[in-house]
Design a protein around this motif. Structure first.
Motif, PDB file in Angstrom:
ATOM      1  N   UNK A 124      -2.071 -10.101   8.236  1.00 13.58           N
ATOM      2  CA  UNK A 124      -1.668  -9.997   7.381  1.00 13.58           C
ATOM      3  C   UNK A 124      -2.462 -10.487   5.839  1.00 13.58           C
ATOM      4  N   UNK A 125      -3.169 -11.455   5.932  1.00 15.82           N
ATOM      5  CA  UNK A 125      -4.178 -11.700   4.657  1.00 15.82           C
ATOM      6  C   UNK A 125      -4.567 -10.802   4.676  1.00 15.82           C
ATOM      7  N   UNK A 126      -5.525 -10.239   5.891  1.00 20.39           N
ATOM      8  CA  UNK A 126      -7.133  -8.793   5.989  1.00 20.39           C
ATOM      9  C   UNK A 126      -6.549  -7.709   5.364  1.00 20.39           C
ATOM     10  N   UNK A 127      -5.099  -7.486   5.608  1.00 19.27           N
ATOM     11  CA  UNK A 127      -4.008  -6.273   5.064  1.00 19.27           C
ATOM     12  C   UNK A 127      -3.934  -6.661   3.300  1.00 19.27           C
ATOM     13  N   UNK A 128      -3.495  -7.568   2.878  1.00 15.97           N
ATOM     14  CA  UNK A 128      -3.046  -7.939   1.717  1.00 15.97           C
ATOM     15  C   UNK A 128      -4.292  -8.349   1.032  1.00 15.97           C
ATOM     16  N   UNK A 129      -4.848  -8.992   1.199  1.00 17.31           N
ATOM     17  CA  UNK A 129      -6.629  -9.393   0.525  1.00 17.31           C
ATOM     18  C   UNK A 129      -7.136  -7.741  -0.089  1.00 17.31           C
ATOM     19  N   UNK A 130      -6.501  -6.401   1.352  1.00 13.53           N
ATOM     20  CA  UNK A 130      -7.581  -5.159   1.287  1.00 13.53           C
ATOM     21  C   UNK A 130      -6.869  -4.369   0.397  1.00 13.53           C
ATOM     22  N   UNK A 131      -5.363  -4.806   0.073  1.00 12.28           N
ATOM     23  CA  UNK A 131      -4.407  -4.400  -0.755  1.00 12.28           C
ATOM     24  C   UNK A 131      -4.660  -3.991  -2.219  1.00 12.28           C
ATOM     25  N   UNK A 132      -5.314  -5.241  -2.360  1.00 11.06           N
ATOM     26  CA  UNK A 132      -5.631  -5.585  -3.850  1.00 11.06           C
ATOM     27  C   UNK A 132      -7.011  -4.831  -4.231  1.00 11.06           C
ATOM     28  N   UNK A 133      -7.411  -3.645  -3.036  1.00 14.89           N
ATOM     29  CA  UNK A 133      -8.670  -3.301  -3.353  1.00 14.89           C
ATOM     30  C   UNK A 133      -8.455  -1.677  -3.235  1.00 14.89           C
ATOM     31  N   UNK A 134      -7.518  -1.199  -2.087  1.00 13.16           N
ATOM     32  CA  UNK A 134      -6.869  -0.139  -2.003  1.00 13.16           C
ATOM     33  C   UNK A 134      -5.813   0.018  -1.239  1.00 13.16           C
ATOM     34  N   UNK A 135      -4.255   0.354  -1.873  1.00 10.31           N
ATOM     35  CA  UNK A 135      -3.393   0.026  -0.470  1.00 10.31           C
ATOM     36  C   UNK A 135      -3.318   1.020  -0.237  1.00 10.31           C
ATOM     37  N   UNK A 136      -4.164   2.574   0.248  1.00 10.54           N
ATOM     38  CA  UNK A 136      -3.502   3.559   1.073  1.00 10.54           C
ATOM     39  C   UNK A 136      -4.813   3.274   2.466  1.00 10.54           C
ATOM     40  N   UNK A 137      -5.961   2.206   2.134  1.00 19.61           N
ATOM     41  CA  UNK A 137      -6.987   1.447   3.244  1.00 19.61           C
ATOM     42  C   UNK A 137      -6.254   0.569   4.109  1.00 19.61           C
ATOM     43  N   UNK A 138      -5.531  -0.224   2.968  1.00 18.66           N
ATOM     44  CA  UNK A 138      -4.832  -1.378   3.498  1.00 18.66           C
ATOM     45  C   UNK A 138      -3.676  -0.657   4.951  1.00 18.66           C
ATOM     46  N   UNK A 139      -3.363   0.118   4.175  1.00 13.11           N
ATOM     47  CA  UNK A 139      -1.662   0.664   5.553  1.00 13.11           C
ATOM     48  C   UNK A 139      -2.488   1.151   6.908  1.00 13.11           C
ATOM     49  N   UNK A 140      -3.647   1.779   6.346  1.00 13.98           N
ATOM     50  CA  UNK A 140      -4.628   1.851   7.405  1.00 13.98           C
ATOM     51  C   UNK A 140      -5.138   1.010   8.618  1.00 13.98           C
ATOM     52  N   UNK A 141      -5.513  -0.156   7.994  1.00 11.16           N
ATOM     53  CA  UNK A 141      -5.856  -1.323   8.554  1.00 11.16           C
ATOM     54  C   UNK A 141      -4.326  -2.218   9.069  1.00 11.16           C
TER      55      UNK A 141
END
Length: 96
Positions: A41-58
């Motif tokens: 979940x930490x990785x998803x949240x960090x990725x969300x700060x860069x790209x929300x769509x990418x975070x959803x895919x992850x």
């Protein structure tokens, strides 16, 4: 169908690992670092700060990780398709 059952879990597991690697690359390019903790979940949240769509895919890939790696029932053809699409989206975003 038997061929699907023989390889689907392995393919989804590989999609998850490729997606994680792509997410790390996206975070490094955007933030200069990536998540190194044990909590996905930490990785998803960090990725969300860069790209929300990418975070959803992850998040979608990570949701399939346990079933593909440790579950008794093989992943479905639909889950296999979803994993492949999520991985492809993350890889394409990492290339950008």
């Amino acid at each position: 169908m038997d061929e699907h059952r023989e390889v689907a879990d392995a393919v989804v597991t590989l999609c998850v690992h490729a997606g994680i690697a792509a997410a790390d690359a996206i975070c490094i390019a955007g933030l200069g670092h990536f998540s190194q903790g044990q909590d996905h979940n930490d990785a998803v949240n960090l990725l969300k700060s860069v790209d929300g769509n990418a975070a959803r895919q992850l998040a979608a890939l990570l949701h399939m990780k346990t079933r593909a790696g440790y579950g008794f029932d093989p992943v479905t053809p639909e889950q296999l398709k979803r994993a492949t699409r999520a991985m492809d989206a993350l890889i394409e975003r990492a290339k950008a």
